[in-house]
Scaffold this active site. Sequence first.
Site, PDB file in Angstrom:
ATOM      1  N   HIS A 165       0.926  -1.191   0.082  1.00 26.98           N
ATOM      2  CA  HIS A 165      -0.172   0.101  -0.134  1.00 26.98           C
ATOM      3  C   HIS A 165       0.956   1.343   0.041  1.00 26.98           C
ATOM      4  O   HIS A 165       1.737   1.367   1.019  1.00 26.98           O
ATOM      5  CB  HIS A 165      -0.923   0.084   1.245  1.00 26.98           C
ATOM      6  N   CYS A 207      -0.983   1.849  -4.930  1.00 28.15           N
ATOM      7  CA  CYS A 207      -1.424   3.208  -5.386  1.00 28.15           C
ATOM      8  C   CYS A 207      -0.279   4.223  -5.659  1.00 28.15           C
ATOM      9  O   CYS A 207       0.715   4.194  -4.672  1.00 28.15           O
ATOM     10  CB  CYS A 207      -2.289   3.771  -4.314  1.00 28.15           C
TER      11      CYS A 207
END
Lengths: 355, 670
Positions: A165, A207
């Site tokens: 992440h 991301c």
Amino acid sequence: KLNKMRMELAWIVVIHLVGCLADPQDTSVLPEGFVDATQRSTHTNNWAVLVDASRFWFNYRHVANVLSIYRSVKRLGIPDSQIILMIADDMACNPRNPRPGQVYNNANQHINVYGDDVEVDYRGYEVTVENFVRLLTGRTQNGTARSKKLLSDAGSNVLIYLTGHGGDGFLKFQDSEEITSQELADGIQQMWEKKRYNELFFMVDTCQAASLYEKFTSPNVLAVASSLVGEDSLSHHVDPSIGVYMIDRYTYYALEFLEKVQPFSKRTIGEFLQVCPKRVCISTVGVRKDLYRRDPHKVPITDFFGAIRPTRVSTHRINVTLANEEDFIAQQDEEPLKKPFKIVLEPQFPSEFFK
Amino acid sequence: MGLLSDPSISTQSKLVAGLARHVGKVCLLLYVAGVAWFFCLALPEFNHGTYLSENALSPGLVYPEIRVDANRLAIQLLEELHRERKDHVSTTPHAWIAAKMNEFGLETHTHNYTLKYPFGGGKEYYGKNVYGILRAPRIASTEGIVFTAPYRAASSVHTDISPSVPLLLAFADFARRKNYWAKDLIFLVTEQEQLGMQAWLEAYHDGDREYEVNKTYLWSGNLPARAGSLQAALNIEVQDLEIDYVDVRIEGLNGKLPNLDMFNLVQRIMAREGIPSGYRQGPRKKRRHSRSAYEQNLRGILSMLSSQSSGVPNGNHGLFHRYRIDALTIAAARKPTHATLKGNPASAAVPLLKAIEGIARSLNNLLERFHQSFFFYVLVNNDRYISIGDYMPALVALVACAFVKAYLHWFMLPAATDLELEPEPEADAEVEGEPEEPFDRPYGSVMIYITATLMLGFLCNVLPLQQYFLEIPMGAAPLTTSVLSFLSLLGTVLPFVVVLPPGGLELLHVAFLLIYGCALIVVGLLNFGLGFFIAVLTVPLVISLETKEENWSSSYRHSVRLVTLILNPMMIVYVIVLGMTFYQFPELPMQKILLRAATAAMDASAYGLIDSVIYGNFLYFIVSTVFLPMWIMCWTLALSKRRDYADYLGFDEAPPPPRPPPNPRLKKTN
């Protein structure tokens, strides 16, 4: 070797200048021999550092991502001793896993990516920013096992794959700490200065992944990211029998490409950089080529994902000990030229016996 | 020093002077603003759509695997249970339940508990819970999830919810065959409504506790087996296997709520299975949209807050909240028999079973307790909520009145410079005496007075449970009520008997305002409904209360006194109960309603006391120990009994003795 490269660079400049002076219209034409030399693979060995930085059962897909890449590079010839696999959480043995000991990267469940021969080098709480930076820069603590070291040299092509992440300028490790893009760039610069790589392929699926390679300044780095700054990378699909997302979109399409690559295939990195167009990826794949000298479309993908080294066949005697031995030099002069000969490549495994 | 403090004095006195002129308007404005803010909360601009904030839950990612055979098992178990119920009219068929749990391979245990009822001559009640633990196959038993079904005996006055137990057992049988549980599952069947649940929870969490013989009423005993720290609980109350809709109940003890994520999870999974469900869900009916969305929202908020403010849980789930376990009840209602659309009974409960499976799997995915979403919220409707940050301003605005007044009164206390504010010669006298002896405020006597009122409040908690009172042959309700009325009467008489020394009333006023403000904020934070309703009711009185005699017409003062009397906590309880009685039995004549309300109010106070000692409900404690003393202070201020110097000397022996009188020489010189 460095000197040689400097010479080459100097030559480029000189030729370029000459070219400019001679004909301002035709700047792109370089001597063919030179182009060939620069485009040829220069590495002697391959390394891969594959990192899944996320924890928790619902991040199953990140483990599937990294194990899939692991499977591909291993299939294409990088031995386990030269793959550093970091997995922060053990999905295979998670009590929530309805299929204990197995990890799949597809709802069809035809490949168990957590097969019998997965060697995880850093697992669980060993996957930290500190360990990762130590690994890259070669500053491992005393007593670190050989399998946990990146023993690359100036001839190594290194593949770094990160997933987890991330946000703008950082990648989260283990839900407790982050590595910033600056730290990452510093680490790679140190690698360059310590001659720990020849070329580096940096691949990241999180991301806002493009933010991670923004700060790179080191030469010979080719970077690809699953999403640009401000974009989320998305998962591909759910396995409703396990109840988790199986794999991320970018890695899914990258794998689709890699699965078709065979050890001697002609596919290039340039083709690989074009996988997962926005139509299927939803996020935009980011590429950074400015630090890389070669044309990616002429670099075979196995330069990074495999361990196919350039082989030169020599018919001469080669002195591997002392080049200045006089009798050797004398003998070499006397040696008559041999006729050209044909090389036959024998298959390594006599499969015809089993047909 | 002077550099820092000097300028502030002048601005402060300016501020105080300005405030003194406009305090009435400011307070009124704040009050109106607070109430208006509350009414705005029902507008869509003031509330938010619900969303799932905990990633780990991943609701609805798995396909439910429970099949129609589980439903068949439930039907078969229900038939067996109905046969058992014929033999166990007023008891629970423990043996049958335990045998079934054993049969399904659960680690089955029973739990005995005893209730020593404080009233009625120490009668003892016995109860027994049955529970089975399904151990997580591949992990240590460090965490658990509880699935509970209350069992009601056939003789119970409440709605029959016997199908809950077969449903629970059918799910247990299904879960037993699965290998993916990361937490132990506890399947618990309790009896005697919330008492069994409370006993089980107490035994689970502090079972090896030593009991104090006289102070313990619920002897919960110990449990033979546990399953680690409990993460979440789901209480299942099903009226029939063929269900019409599911009512999700969330209000717990003292108005605590489960994490909003848990409610959202249940809502989402129920929606996936196509079961109409929601908070305060009623039967599906053809709605005539006579009410606007705003009115519906407002009604939703008010009904939630009023049910929260009583602090009584509306299901067995509510007791879990005390142990920081998120829990809620899914209460499935029976399909009306005259329903035109009859489902297939052989698969009727499958959607509900699938929903329970889905909820269980999501809870199983939890990595830590619910912590992401809100614990303090108000549901506007099923998919909109108001967070604590949005509703607290309403209460804060109301309570701000008290603090503004306290500030003002504090600075008017010395009043040495503000002569124009104190034109009366009597006040003048005090004022001029002050600067020479600035510490002459009667702190001690005010302190003693406040302590005395608090003691009265505390006695309300303790006295009814004393051994010699309990031995009086009297019911719980009359006993509690008589003790309460006696103590309130003492409080009413107190200001007539004890008159504070000069300056004491003003000081008491400041103290009262501060205590009142703090108490309301604290109560409002824990239980917004309770805090807000009390504030709306009492803030006007607090605003209009003044201790000064000047510019007060006597009719105004008398009306304030009357309002204060009406706002006695016992009166309020009576009025609320009266209103509810009137609402429930509108056909009765007024006299009967008044009488019935009186007995109901007496019962309510007794239940409040019992709730507080057995379950830990703090409503009784707050009303008696916080609001009754504050009412006494309020009453003292409304009476404004002052002693002038003449009877000052005569009051020397009055209880409780105030501080030694201030130097009389000073007074004489003035």
